[in-house]
Design an enzyme around this catalytic site. Structure first.
Site, PDB file in Angstrom:
ATOM      1  N   GLY A  10       0.805  -1.208   0.000  1.00  0.00           N
ATOM      2  CA  GLY A  10       0.000   0.000   0.000  1.00  0.00           C
ATOM      3  C   GLY A  10       0.841   1.263   0.000  1.00  0.00           C
ATOM      4  O   GLY A  10       2.030   1.243   0.338  1.00  0.00           O
ATOM      5  N   GLN A  11       0.216   2.381  -0.352  1.00  0.00           N
ATOM      6  CA  GLN A  11       0.942   3.650  -0.441  1.00  0.00           C
ATOM      7  C   GLN A  11       1.495   4.083   0.912  1.00  0.00           C
ATOM      8  O   GLN A  11       2.642   4.531   1.008  1.00  0.00           O
ATOM      9  CB  GLN A  11       0.009   4.736  -0.988  1.00  0.00           C
ATOM     10  N   ASP A  37      -3.471 -11.717   6.193  1.00  0.00           N
ATOM     11  CA  ASP A  37      -4.512 -11.515   5.193  1.00  0.00           C
ATOM     12  C   ASP A  37      -5.781 -11.107   5.930  1.00  0.00           C
ATOM     13  O   ASP A  37      -6.364 -11.911   6.676  1.00  0.00           O
ATOM     14  CB  ASP A  37      -4.736 -12.803   4.397  1.00  0.00           C
ATOM     15  N   LEU A  38      -6.209  -9.864   5.755  1.00  0.00           N
ATOM     16  CA  LEU A  38      -7.367  -9.375   6.501  1.00  0.00           C
ATOM     17  C   LEU A  38      -8.647 -10.117   6.165  1.00  0.00           C
ATOM     18  O   LEU A  38      -9.596 -10.105   6.955  1.00  0.00           O
ATOM     19  CB  LEU A  38      -7.556  -7.875   6.248  1.00  0.00           C
ATOM     20  N   ALA A  61      -6.210  -2.105   3.443  1.00  0.00           N
ATOM     21  CA  ALA A  61      -7.642  -1.878   3.265  1.00  0.00           C
ATOM     22  C   ALA A  61      -8.086  -2.314   1.877  1.00  0.00           C
ATOM     23  O   ALA A  61      -7.279  -2.445   0.956  1.00  0.00           O
ATOM     24  CB  ALA A  61      -7.977  -0.399   3.474  1.00  0.00           C
ATOM     25  N   TYR A  62      -9.374  -2.524   1.750  1.00  0.00           N
ATOM     26  CA  TYR A  62     -10.010  -2.704   0.450  1.00  0.00           C
ATOM     27  C   TYR A  62     -10.379  -1.298  -0.018  1.00  0.00           C
ATOM     28  O   TYR A  62     -11.179  -0.614   0.622  1.00  0.00           O
ATOM     29  CB  TYR A  62     -11.252  -3.578   0.605  1.00  0.00           C
ATOM     30  N   THR A  63      -9.795  -0.839  -1.140  1.00  0.00           N
ATOM     31  CA  THR A  63      -9.962   0.561  -1.543  1.00  0.00           C
ATOM     32  C   THR A  63     -10.609   0.744  -2.915  1.00  0.00           C
ATOM     33  O   THR A  63     -10.642   1.854  -3.427  1.00  0.00           O
ATOM     34  CB  THR A  63      -8.606   1.278  -1.551  1.00  0.00           C
ATOM     35  N   TYR A 126     -17.984   1.295   0.240  1.00  0.00           N
ATOM     36  CA  TYR A 126     -16.618   1.531   0.717  1.00  0.00           C
ATOM     37  C   TYR A 126     -16.626   2.372   1.984  1.00  0.00           C
ATOM     38  O   TYR A 126     -16.021   2.003   3.003  1.00  0.00           O
ATOM     39  CB  TYR A 126     -15.785   2.198  -0.370  1.00  0.00           C
ATOM     40  N   TRP A 151      -7.953  11.610  -0.440  1.00  0.00           N
ATOM     41  CA  TRP A 151      -7.342  11.844  -1.754  1.00  0.00           C
ATOM     42  C   TRP A 151      -5.847  11.526  -1.726  1.00  0.00           C
ATOM     43  O   TRP A 151      -5.002  12.340  -2.087  1.00  0.00           O
ATOM     44  CB  TRP A 151      -7.581  13.281  -2.194  1.00  0.00           C
TER      45      TRP A 151
END
Length: 315
Positions: A10-11, A37-38, A61-63, A126, A151
């Site tokens: 992830g970022q 693994d969530l 997260a699921y994004t 979401y 953002w």
């Protein structure tokens, strides 16, 4: 101080790992699939135990905002149940959890910037799954900081800045929504803020200001304004450029509804931790510059490889 961050690719996780390099006082361990693994809650505790953290950063997260409308069960499994298990594991290990959430917990009906005490009312799956995650985290671990951000972009992963640069390389004009407003936020700055907050938690054993904080770039804009700044900066630096044409949300229908106003006030975070994000224009400029520089380096590397391959072929 050792931080375990969930979500290896992830970022925020990538930015945290990078930010910790060269700092003797902190180590960041990224923990991700398959070890953690969530969507498989039974993996969480063992993976975090192995990381031996002083603080857990719950960033995975699921994004996929639109896809979540069709994958509600998976979105809630990851963003709600999974996030709760991470916080529960941190509590069992006796450490605090810093959990990343989103501006999409709001419906956008407010005129000004949202503060932490404003009512939540997500418009889509979401946002609803992330709000459920906030509630699960708070219930599982009283020593929690929930950071709502917005953002997010960075030199890593998929994000709006990278998309604009990619499209500008192939098009003369890009149509971008102009009636949704928010705070562009660099994951590099989120990482810096998390390290700052983590140091405070480590130093203050009696820290009492747990709860929800907003953490977003200073200043606000709409998506088209964000795009213009990205592409103007790129043109100045010799990178790709395209004109930006304003359109309305109605002209670009998506499966999930977005809040028209998701501005966040970060005054509480600044007051509690003494840290303030730079203006979004400054932060975005740095990321654009870095992406263009990396692109040049990659091109040079590819040219060098091609030449070596050519020599080998000729021989």
């Amino acid at each position: 101080m050792r931080l375990a961050v969930t979500g290896r690719e992830g970022q925020v996780a990538a930015s945290l790992v990078e930010a910790a390099r060269g700092r003797d006082e902190v180590e960041v361990v990224a923990v991700g699939r398959p070890a953690l693994d969530l969507a498989r809650p039974d993996t969480v505790l063992a993976a975090l135990e192995a990381a031996r953290p002083d603080i857990v950063v719950s960033a995975a997260a699921y994004t996929a905002v639109d896809q979540a409308e069709d994958e509600k069960d998976l979105a809630f499994a990851v963003n709600a149940t999974g996030a709760g298990k991470v916080a529960e594991a941190a509590a069992r290990l006796g450490v605090p959890v810093i959990h990343l959430s989103t501006d999409y917990v709001f419906d956008g009906a407010k005129d000004g910037a949202y503060v932490e005490t404003d009512p939540t009312a997500p418009l889509g799956v979401y946002g609803a799954s992330k709000l459920a995650g906030e509630e699960a985290v708070a219930a599982a671990n009283p020593r929690h900081i929930i950071l709502r951000t917005a953002w997010v972009y960075s030199p890593f992963g998929k994000n709006f800045v990278k998309t604009m640069l990619r499209l500008a390389a192939d098009r003369d004009e890009i149509a971008v929504v102009a009636d949704q407003w928010g705070n562009p936020t660099s994951a590099l700055d989120i990482a810096d803020a998390i390290l700052h907050a983590a140091a405070r938690l480590a130093d203050d054993r009696n820290f009492a200001a747990f709860g929800v904080c907003h953490l977003a770039g200073e200043g606000d804009t709409n998506w088209s304004g964000f795009a213009r700044h990205i592409l103007d900066t790129s043109r100045t630096l010799g990178g790709p450029y395209a004109k930006v044409r304003d359109i309305a949300t109605a002209d670009y229908p998506t499966k999930a509804r977005r809040p028209q106003n998701s501005r966040l006030s970060s005054a509480k975070f600044e007051g509690v931790f003494g840290w303030r994000a730079p203006h979004w224009r400054e932060a975005a400029g740095r990321v654009v510059s870095r992406l263009l520089h990396d692109r040049i380096d990659n091109c040079c590397s590819l040219v060098g490889t091609a030449n070596l391959s050519g020599s080998a072929t000729q021989r």
